[in-house]
Design a protein around this motif. Structure first.
Motif, PDB file in Angstrom:
ATOM      1  N   THR A 179      23.656 -42.536  32.307  1.00  0.00           N
ATOM      2  CA  THR A 179      22.955 -41.701  33.284  1.00  0.00           C
ATOM      3  C   THR A 179      22.242 -40.542  32.601  1.00  0.00           C
ATOM      4  OG1 THR A 179      24.584 -42.271  34.999  1.00  0.00           O
ATOM      5  CG2 THR A 179      23.240 -40.294  35.360  1.00  0.00           C
ATOM      6  N   ILE A 180      22.926 -39.906  31.656  1.00  0.00           N
ATOM      7  CA  ILE A 180      22.331 -38.779  30.923  1.00  0.00           C
ATOM      8  C   ILE A 180      21.113 -39.241  30.116  1.00  0.00           C
ATOM      9  CG2 ILE A 180      22.730 -37.109  29.058  1.00  0.00           C
ATOM     10  CD1 ILE A 180      25.672 -37.007  30.019  1.00  0.00           C
ATOM     11  N   PHE A 181      21.272 -40.335  29.377  1.00  0.00           N
ATOM     12  CA  PHE A 181      20.150 -40.841  28.567  1.00  0.00           C
ATOM     13  C   PHE A 181      18.996 -41.292  29.465  1.00  0.00           C
ATOM     14  CE2 PHE A 181      22.974 -42.202  24.719  1.00  0.00           C
ATOM     15  CZ  PHE A 181      23.143 -40.860  24.397  1.00  0.00           C
ATOM     16  N   GLY A 182      19.331 -41.912  30.596  1.00  0.00           N
ATOM     17  CA  GLY A 182      18.293 -42.367  31.509  1.00  0.00           C
ATOM     18  C   GLY A 182      17.484 -41.211  32.074  1.00  0.00           C
ATOM     19  N   LEU A 183      18.154 -40.120  32.445  1.00  0.00           N
ATOM     20  CA  LEU A 183      17.453 -38.947  32.961  1.00  0.00           C
ATOM     21  C   LEU A 183      16.594 -38.302  31.880  1.00  0.00           C
ATOM     22  CD1 LEU A 183      20.283 -37.373  35.143  1.00  0.00           C
ATOM     23  CD2 LEU A 183      18.168 -38.457  35.949  1.00  0.00           C
ATOM     24  N   TRP A 184      17.104 -38.274  30.661  1.00  0.00           N
ATOM     25  CA  TRP A 184      16.330 -37.748  29.527  1.00  0.00           C
ATOM     26  C   TRP A 184      15.017 -38.522  29.400  1.00  0.00           C
ATOM     27  CZ3 TRP A 184      18.257 -38.291  23.753  1.00  0.00           C
ATOM     28  CH2 TRP A 184      17.344 -37.656  22.894  1.00  0.00           C
ATOM     29  N   GLY A 185      15.100 -39.841  29.384  1.00  0.00           N
ATOM     30  CA  GLY A 185      13.895 -40.663  29.272  1.00  0.00           C
ATOM     31  C   GLY A 185      12.981 -40.521  30.472  1.00  0.00           C
ATOM     32  N   PHE A 186      13.571 -40.445  31.672  1.00  0.00           N
ATOM     33  CA  PHE A 186      12.769 -40.373  32.888  1.00  0.00           C
ATOM     34  C   PHE A 186      11.880 -39.130  32.902  1.00  0.00           C
ATOM     35  CE2 PHE A 186      12.028 -39.249  37.334  1.00  0.00           C
ATOM     36  CZ  PHE A 186      11.544 -40.456  37.831  1.00  0.00           C
ATOM     37  N   PHE A 187      12.431 -38.010  32.450  1.00  0.00           N
ATOM     38  CA  PHE A 187      11.686 -36.755  32.514  1.00  0.00           C
ATOM     39  C   PHE A 187      10.852 -36.472  31.262  1.00  0.00           C
ATOM     40  CE2 PHE A 187      15.056 -35.838  35.680  1.00  0.00           C
ATOM     41  CZ  PHE A 187      14.228 -35.549  36.758  1.00  0.00           C
ATOM     42  N   ARG A 188      11.117 -37.155  30.154  1.00  0.00           N
ATOM     43  CA  ARG A 188      10.449 -36.806  28.907  1.00  0.00           C
ATOM     44  C   ARG A 188       9.552 -37.889  28.331  1.00  0.00           C
ATOM     45  NH1 ARG A 188       9.402 -32.281  27.369  1.00  0.00           N
ATOM     46  NH2 ARG A 188       9.898 -32.562  25.173  1.00  0.00           N
ATOM     47  N   LEU A 189       9.784 -39.146  28.715  1.00  0.00           N
ATOM     48  CA  LEU A 189       9.054 -40.247  28.074  1.00  0.00           C
ATOM     49  C   LEU A 189       7.854 -40.669  28.907  1.00  0.00           C
ATOM     50  CD1 LEU A 189       9.058 -42.355  25.723  1.00  0.00           C
ATOM     51  CD2 LEU A 189      10.326 -43.863  27.268  1.00  0.00           C
ATOM     52  N   PRO A 190       6.637 -40.518  28.389  1.00  0.00           N
ATOM     53  CA  PRO A 190       5.461 -40.993  29.119  1.00  0.00           C
ATOM     54  C   PRO A 190       5.259 -42.494  28.914  1.00  0.00           C
ATOM     55  CG  PRO A 190       4.776 -40.005  27.066  1.00  0.00           C
ATOM     56  CD  PRO A 190       6.274 -39.882  27.127  1.00  0.00           C
ATOM     57  N   GLU A 191       4.344 -43.060  29.656  1.00  0.00           N
ATOM     58  CA  GLU A 191       3.983 -44.469  29.475  1.00  0.00           C
ATOM     59  C   GLU A 191       3.216 -44.613  28.155  1.00  0.00           C
ATOM     60  OE1 GLU A 191       4.005 -48.004  29.403  1.00  0.00           O
ATOM     61  OE2 GLU A 191       4.703 -47.342  31.375  1.00  0.00           O
ATOM     62  N   THR A 192       3.588 -45.602  27.330  1.00  0.00           N
ATOM     63  CA  THR A 192       2.942 -45.778  26.024  1.00  0.00           C
ATOM     64  C   THR A 192       2.022 -46.991  25.970  1.00  0.00           C
ATOM     65  OG1 THR A 192       4.815 -47.063  25.174  1.00  0.00           O
ATOM     66  CG2 THR A 192       4.881 -44.674  24.836  1.00  0.00           C
ATOM     67  N   LEU A 193       2.033 -47.817  27.017  1.00  0.00           N
ATOM     68  CA  LEU A 193       1.164 -48.994  27.033  1.00  0.00           C
ATOM     69  C   LEU A 193      -0.026 -48.723  27.949  1.00  0.00           C
ATOM     70  CD1 LEU A 193       0.770 -51.935  26.066  1.00  0.00           C
ATOM     71  CD2 LEU A 193       1.934 -52.665  28.160  1.00  0.00           C
ATOM     72  N   ALA A 194      -1.198 -48.605  27.349  1.00  0.00           N
ATOM     73  CA  ALA A 194      -2.401 -48.328  28.129  1.00  0.00           C
ATOM     74  C   ALA A 194      -2.680 -49.469  29.107  1.00  0.00           C
ATOM     75  CB  ALA A 194      -3.598 -48.138  27.201  1.00  0.00           C
ATOM     76  N   ILE A 195      -3.255 -49.126  30.252  1.00  0.00           N
ATOM     77  CA  ILE A 195      -3.529 -50.127  31.289  1.00  0.00           C
ATOM     78  C   ILE A 195      -4.429 -51.241  30.749  1.00  0.00           C
ATOM     79  CG2 ILE A 195      -4.685 -50.498  33.508  1.00  0.00           C
ATOM     80  CD1 ILE A 195      -3.702 -47.733  34.338  1.00  0.00           C
TER      81      ILE A 195
END
Length: 417
Positions: A179-195
């Motif tokens: 849960t902690i790692f998931g929240l970290w990624g949810f709030f900090r990790l942007p999408e890296t694959l361009a449309i």
């Protein structure tokens, strides 16, 4: 790294987050090891070898589901499939704490593995989105180094949790950390694959992606090599508690011995990240496989002769684990390097091959445990020979980087520029 990512994540945080996501897989395996006897006793499983299925069920779920997460992440981007996978992982781990039978526990472990597949596939794809060539190898090595911190401390955490309460606490701990790692990624990790670089989710597009992956001789051969390396490791992990406790009588010090091996692999990955840009992935991984196989042969010969005290077993295993760190991280990069345009699919295919193949072969090795270290040594040696054969196929019989490292030409690494 792309400009939009650097505004959100620094390079150290990016590496730490990718490692944390991958570490959920290691956590789900290694934190369980001290609890296997208690789990088996509570759920009516007397056979020590049968308890290993708690590990195998998880590995099979993770391996099979990776085939789906790759194409999904190539179609819908990295974020949505990643967080769906984490949610499944959390729910299954929480439910497993209340499993009333061994069969239901195995089903929940399989489901937990399905969720973990998303973290394994997508973290690798994100690294491939942002890096290529030796830079990718360096980042993968650093990610692997941080990732290995979990196996260093996980059995100790498991032992500590067992001192504070029943084995059920271990599953609650896994759910909480995810849960902690998931929240970290949810709030900090942007999408890296361009449309513009997303692939359609059609039968033809998916089968074309699988075809591209499976018909690339170099990539597929290195993917198989990784499978054999991980098979030996899984075989050892499955029976590690029996080896350290039943054969060598380490008792509560088992987590310390296990942590020492993981620390060596972490150190190996760190040294690899420092020198791979100068020496190249091929030279390092090929040298490591030769050392790995040679030392395993010595270990097997001495084990068959009946001479394998702890003071000799430990250094031989240490050398193999250090070589594994060099070989595995570089071979993973070599398998992904030519396939940037289908990074998600490639990651899922290799993840499936390495996890399912590695789990099945490793489970077979673990099930051969007979009160000696001969089956483990035979597993390492046999898998080392098969790994070397795969490398020779990939490189047309030549070792140590006679060819050149791939020049990156596909569009995927430039998606966000």
């Amino acid at each position: 790294m792309s400009s939009h990512l650097t505004r959100v994540l620094s390079r150290p945080e990016f590496i730490a987050l990718m490692a944390a996501l991958m570490a959920l897989n290691a956590l789900a395996i290694d934190v369980m090891l001290p609890a296997l006897p208690y789990m088996g006793e509570a759920l009516g499983i007397s056979s020590e070898n049968e308890r290993q299925f708690v590990i195998t069920a998880y590995m099979l779920g993770m391996g099979i589901a990776q085939l789906a997460f790759g194409p999904l992440s190539d179609r819908f981007g990295r974020r949505a499939p990643l967080f769906i996978g984490i949610a499944v992982y959390i729910a299954a781990a929480f439910a497993a704490a209340f499993a009333p039978s061994f069969a239901i526990l195995l089903a929940l472990r399989f489901t937990q593995g399905v969720g973990a597949a998303g973290t394994r596939v997508i973290a690798t794809s994100i690294v491939r989105d942002m890096y290529s060539g030796r830079a990718m190898a360096e980042v993968m090595s650093l990610t692997f180094m941080v990732f290995m911190a979990i196996p260093i401390i996980a059995p100790g955490i498991g032992q500590l949790l067992l001192l504070t309460g029943p084995w059920h606490y271990i599953f609650l701990f896994m759910a909480g950390l995810a849960t902690i790692f998931g929240l970290w990624g949810f709030f900090r990790l942007p999408e890296t694959l361009a449309i513009g670089n997303r692939r359609p989710l059609t039968v033809k597009a998916v089968t074309d992606g699988f075809r591209i992956v499976c018909t690339n001789r170099v990539a597929f051969s290195y993917g198989l090599a990784g499978m054999f390396l991980f098979a030996a490791l899984f075989g050892f992990i499955s029976s590690a508690q029996q080896v350290y406790v039943d054969i060598y009588g380490l008792g509560v010090y088992f987590p310390v011995a296990f942590a020492a091996m993981a620390a060596l692999m972490s150190m190996s990955s760190f040294t690899n990240s420092r020198i791979v840009s100068r020496l190249g992935m091929r030279r390092l991984s090929h040298f490591a496989v030769l050392v790995y196989t040679g030392v395993a042969a010595i270990w097997l010969g001495l084990s068959i002769a009946g001479f394998m005290p702890l003071w000799l077993f430990f250094p031989l295993l240490a050398i193999i684990m250090f070589a594994f760190g060099w070989a595995a991280s570089n071979m993973n990069s070599l398998s992904m390097e030519p396939l940037g345009a289908v990074a998600g699919t490639a990651s899922s295919v290799f993840g499936f091959i390495q996890t399912v193949g590695g789990a099945l072969i490793g489970s077979f090795i673990g099930q051969q445990f007979n009160g000696t270290v001969v089956p483990v040594a035979a597993g390492y040696f046999t898998m080392g020979v098969l790994t070397l054969i795969c490398v020779l196929v990939a490189e047309r019989g030549r070792l140590f980087g006679v060819g050149t490292e791939y020049a990156h030409t596909d569009m995927s690494s430039h998606a966000a520029h």
